[in-house]
Design an enzyme around this catalytic site. Structure first.
Site, mmCIF file in Angstrom:
data_model
loop_
_atom_site.group_PDB
_atom_site.id
_atom_site.type_symbol
_atom_site.label_atom_id
_atom_site.label_comp_id
_atom_site.label_asym_id
_atom_site.label_seq_id
_atom_site.Cartn_x
_atom_site.Cartn_y
_atom_site.Cartn_z
ATOM 1 N N TYR A 1 0.828 -1.210 0.000
ATOM 2 C CA TYR A 1 0.000 0.000 0.000
ATOM 3 C C TYR A 1 0.863 1.260 0.000
ATOM 4 O O TYR A 1 0.568 2.240 -0.687
ATOM 5 C CB TYR A 1 -0.920 0.006 1.224
ATOM 6 C CG TYR A 1 -2.153 -0.829 1.086
ATOM 7 C CD1 TYR A 1 -3.114 -0.547 0.116
ATOM 8 C CD2 TYR A 1 -2.390 -1.909 1.930
ATOM 9 C CE1 TYR A 1 -4.260 -1.323 -0.009
ATOM 10 C CE2 TYR A 1 -3.534 -2.680 1.815
ATOM 11 C CZ TYR A 1 -4.459 -2.390 0.845
ATOM 12 O OH TYR A 1 -5.591 -3.157 0.718
ATOM 13 N N HIS B 1 -7.518 0.734 -0.519
ATOM 14 C CA HIS B 1 -7.555 0.563 0.926
ATOM 15 C C HIS B 1 -8.937 0.823 1.497
ATOM 16 O O HIS B 1 -9.412 0.110 2.381
ATOM 17 C CB HIS B 1 -6.527 1.488 1.579
ATOM 18 C CG HIS B 1 -6.320 1.222 3.033
ATOM 19 N ND1 HIS B 1 -6.937 1.957 4.018
ATOM 20 C CD2 HIS B 1 -5.584 0.280 3.669
ATOM 21 C CE1 HIS B 1 -6.585 1.482 5.201
ATOM 22 N NE2 HIS B 1 -5.761 0.473 5.015
#
Length: 272
Positions: free
Chosen positions: A29, A44
């Site tokens: 991420y 996310h």
């Protein structure tokens, strides 16, 4: 696209904690966010919507491939015992993004840190592994534990063995939900393609080769260790299976992973 990353430990003695997958998910991420904050935030916070309560991220990654690693239960991890280790990361993205993704990971410093451990690596090489399935059947091997579960009468997850009669139907149902989430996201409320017939998708567990064929192994893994959302899940790995069905679903299985918790490092598979 699927990518094979070659990582070099920065220290002569490196201990990788047992529950490292959650940290690797966070690393992915962060790498994406540095280059495309909007895409990282979409993955996310939203992901691909299947239902109001079910979303998919459509990426996954393998276990770290560490030759001759030495287990150290007392230290809570595995000692790296080779100059390089490997890691496979898969994204369900357009092939046009291949060079973009490769550039993101090249020369990155990957740190796996917990209150007790710190393992640090440099990503020295990134190789794109083409995944183009044109047939209606493919042999797949697990690259990380596969989590398939069904609810019992108390609403608790019961994790299924790959040989369980319900393992295949749940795997197929999950794969179809992923496919449906893509259709909904891309169509944005427009006309959707017809859903594949579930009957046309078949899972078959294959015996491991050899006279003393190894059985699928299970692993209990802690997700989000040390946080309020900490939970434990059980997955199975070390097995090969045949998956038959439309080629676009077979590619989706390889690129997005099979079963649950793909973005946390479960359900990664490779074409055998």
């Amino acid at each position: 696209m699927q990518f094979k990353l070659t990582l070099r430990p920065t220290a002569s003695q490196t201990l990788v904690p047992f529950n490292y997958a959650y940290r690797l998910s966070g690393f992915i991420y962060s790498v994406i966010a540095d280059a495309d904050a909007q895409y990282a935030r979409f993955l996310h916070e939203k992901g691909y919507l299947a239902t109001s309560t079910r979303r998919f991220k459509l990426f996954t990654f393998s276990d770290l491939i560490m030759p001759n690693a030495r287990l150290d239960a007392r230290a809570g991890g595995m000692w790296v015992n080779s100059p390089y280790i490997e890691w496979v990361v898969s994204f369900y993205i357009d092939s046009a993004a291949q060079h973009f993704i490769m550039g993101l990971f090249q020369d990155q410093r990957c740190v796996i840190a917990t209150p007790r451990h710190r393992a640090e690596f440099i990503i020295e090489h990134v190789e794109a592994v083409p995944v183009e399935i044109t047939s209606q059947s493919v042999l797949l091997r697990t690259l990380s534990p596969v989590v398939i579960a069904e609810k019992d009468t108390r609403g608790m997850d019961q994790y299924l063995h790959p040989a369980d009669a319900q393992f295949g139907p749940f795997l197929v149902s999950n794969l179809l939900a992923k496919y449906d989430s893509i259709q909904k996201t891309l169509a944005a409320g427009g006309n959707l393609d017809d859903d594949p017939d579930p009957v046309s998708i078949i899972y078959e567990l294959l015996p491991n080769p050899g006279r003393s064929a190894a059985q699928p192994k299970s692993r209990l893994v802690t997700i989000k260790e040390g946080s309020r959302e900490e939970t434990k899940v059980r997955g199975y790995y070390g097995f090969t299976f045949e998956l038959s069905g439309p080629s676009e679903l077979l590619e989706l299985a390889v690129l997005a992973g099979v079963g649950r918790y793909n973005a946390e490092g479960f359900g990664a598979v490779g074409v055998k």
